[in-house]
Design a protein around this motif. Structure first.
Motif, PDB file in Angstrom:
ATOM      1  N   ASP A 145       0.866  -1.177   0.000  1.00  0.00           N
ATOM      2  CA  ASP A 145       0.000   0.000   0.000  1.00  0.00           C
ATOM      3  C   ASP A 145       0.904   1.229   0.000  1.00  0.00           C
ATOM      4  O   ASP A 145       1.859   1.310   0.785  1.00  0.00           O
ATOM      5  N   GLN A 155       1.191  -6.744   6.046  1.00  0.00           N
ATOM      6  CA  GLN A 155       1.058  -5.721   5.001  1.00  0.00           C
ATOM      7  C   GLN A 155       2.415  -5.084   4.680  1.00  0.00           C
ATOM      8  O   GLN A 155       3.215  -4.808   5.580  1.00  0.00           O
ATOM      9  N   THR A 170       4.029  -1.719   3.538  1.00  0.00           N
ATOM     10  CA  THR A 170       3.712  -0.291   3.380  1.00  0.00           C
ATOM     11  C   THR A 170       4.888   0.389   2.672  1.00  0.00           C
ATOM     12  O   THR A 170       6.052   0.099   2.948  1.00  0.00           O
TER      13      THR A 170
END
Lengths: 342, 342
Positions: free
Chosen positions: A243, A286, A288
């Motif tokens: 992301d 995740q 980042t």
């Protein structure tokens, strides 16, 4: 009179306060300004491109104070004995337009870039992050190391650069400061056990410093080297897997890693995360990515901090930059009063 | 090191060389740059507007040298004891991006605005022009008088201002310099026998300083007060009766007298006349209007001239604005070398 911090005073101030303390305190100014992001006049920087590099003006204003930075970027400069990036900045009082503070910003920009990296990682990296990989050990690298220790408590570093002399310089500079430094054998080797990765290489070219298969789940990537049109560092697949967070969307689309991606590629402006308006890290797996290009508001924060920090010290001079006749309509009288012909 | 001309040195330089000589010599630099107009990077200025005024950056480059001016415009400043307009400017070397010259530009802008007026009038006014009417006797007025005498040989002045103290100041400043000065009883009275009219009033408002019926055939109008959105000085009918010349069409449409006119209103960029690519004055009855707003190339010329003129004198200092470590990749070493913790 306008307060002026020249290179000598900037060096004395930074050495006296300590760069790690400065970065840590500057993060507070950055967070204050990112939290009131919507108050600022924002515009992509005004660039003048030449075959050798670029000269840019980066203005912003919060309607009380106006600030701008002059900055160049000339990748071939080091080979000719010059700095790649030099800069100076100005603050002015919006109410009367008078410049109040001028500072060298080559060193100050290095401090603010590192402070911005740490501010973002503090919010987006895993809480248990312990090891920083640094890809690129040029001018920015030591400041990165100090920022991540000062703000996130990280003192384990793995470093890599294609220039052995640059690695040797980095190790020489930071080992005495108490870091645990490992020199890797490649970029892929450097990131193997890293929780946070900073890429800061300086080629003005589309490069692939890291490929997607070398990136472990849960990593935070702080990509600061891809910062102008035609200059990127990351494999596009990394951007797809992670992301992506940016400073100011319209500028990053032109200058950042995401210049490789379609125009509708989803990104989040970081200030929204800081204000709680958008999600940041939502899981430990995740990836980042902070696609950092440097934005005018960060320079504004750095100049505000430097202005406040040198107040009451002898780390500045006063210079006479604004002609101020007693009668505002009698500018000519300033010359006439001295003119031998009268 | 960067050469720096502060207010004190600007005043000493201007008094030593004489403002009339400076303006006359500066016209040569302006003409050189207007003749190579197409070589310059040109962009409308980058403005930050507030309720009190505006702060602007005005960059340009000829691909050898880069220059920009910082300038504010705060019409309510004189009432609070500040200058309406203050400015400073910078030149940099395009090849490495290093700033080479910084100067105060409040006084230098006054000199360059007057020099630009005279350069244009030299080309557009009637050859037999003998009398200048000055409407507005504020900061710019004495510089206008010297410019028209130095460049066109005009020493007969008729002046008018709504502020009697400003007229008195003007007369006090210029009578000792050998001008033949007549004080008029109104703007219409001032222009009655004028061959050239300069309007330089400072209200940030749409005003009508002159109406069309007061303008005689053959006059050249030098309109310098209408220079930002919402600020004009001339009756639209004057613009329709005359032929209008501008600096940089896209900027003047926003800021100049022609903001009153339709978007397709015909104007001629002055550099075309200077280069022989467009007609200027074609008859003794024609009314010519220079709708001057001030453009970055003029500041570039003024800075070039000031830089060359102070070289070899003591009218500048050297300041240390660019951090320059021996090893370009070891910026941190500049701090570390002084740091007490090592």
């Amino acid at each position: 009179m306008t307060r002026f911090v020249d290179v000598g005073n900037m060096i004395r101030w930074a050495a006296d306060r300590g760069p790690e303390n400065i970065i840590t305190e500057m993060v507070r100014y950055l967070e204050d300004d990112f939290r009131r992001w919507e108050e600022f006049d924002k515009t992509p920087r005004v660039a003048s491109h030449t075959p050798f590099g670029v000269i840019e003006l980066m203005p912003t204003s919060d309607h009380e104070t106006y600030g701008f930075k002059y900055v160049n970027g000339h990748p071939s400069n080091p080979g000719r004995g010059f700095q790649t990036v030099t800069a100076f900045g100005v603050l002015a009082d919006v109410h009367n337009g008078y410049p109040t503070f001028i500072s060298e910003m080559t060193i100050l920009t290095a401090l603010r870039t590192a402070a911005t990296s740490a501010m973002v990682a503090k919010t987006l990296a895993r809480r248990d992050a312990r090891r920083l990989a640094l890809i690129g050990t040029g001018s920015q690298s030591e400041f990165q190391a100090l920022a991540f220790r000062g703000v996130l408590g990280i003192d384990k570093l793995t470093v890599w650069d294609t220039d052995p002399a640059a690695i040797e310089k980095f190790v020489r500079n930071v080992r005495p400061l108490g870091f645990d430094v490992t020199v890797a054998s490649s970029a892929a080797d450097a990131v193997r056990e890293a929780d946070i990765i900073t890429t800061c290489t300086a080629d003005k070219a589309k490069a692939t410093i890291l490929t997607a298969d070398s990136i472990a789940p849960g990593v935070h990537i702080n990509a600061i080297g891809g910062d102008c049109p035609g200059k990127t560092e990351l494999d596009a697949e990394i951007l797809e897997r992670g992301d992506v967070f940016v400073e100011f969307d319209p500028q990053t689309r032109i200058e950042g890693e995401i210049q490789q991606m379609p125009a509708d590629f989803a990104v989040t402006e970081f200030w929204r995360v800081l204000c709680g308006n958008a999600p940041g890290r939502t899981s430990d797996d995740q990836i980042t990515v902070f696609d950092s290009v440097g934005f005018a508001v960060e320079d504004f924060s750095a100049l505000r901090y430097a202005r406040d920090s040198v107040a009451g010290t002898d780390f500045f001079e006063e210079i006479d930059l604004v002609a101020n006749p007693d009668d505002p309509k009698d500018l000519f009288g300033l010359i006439g009063a001295l003119s031998p012909s009268r």
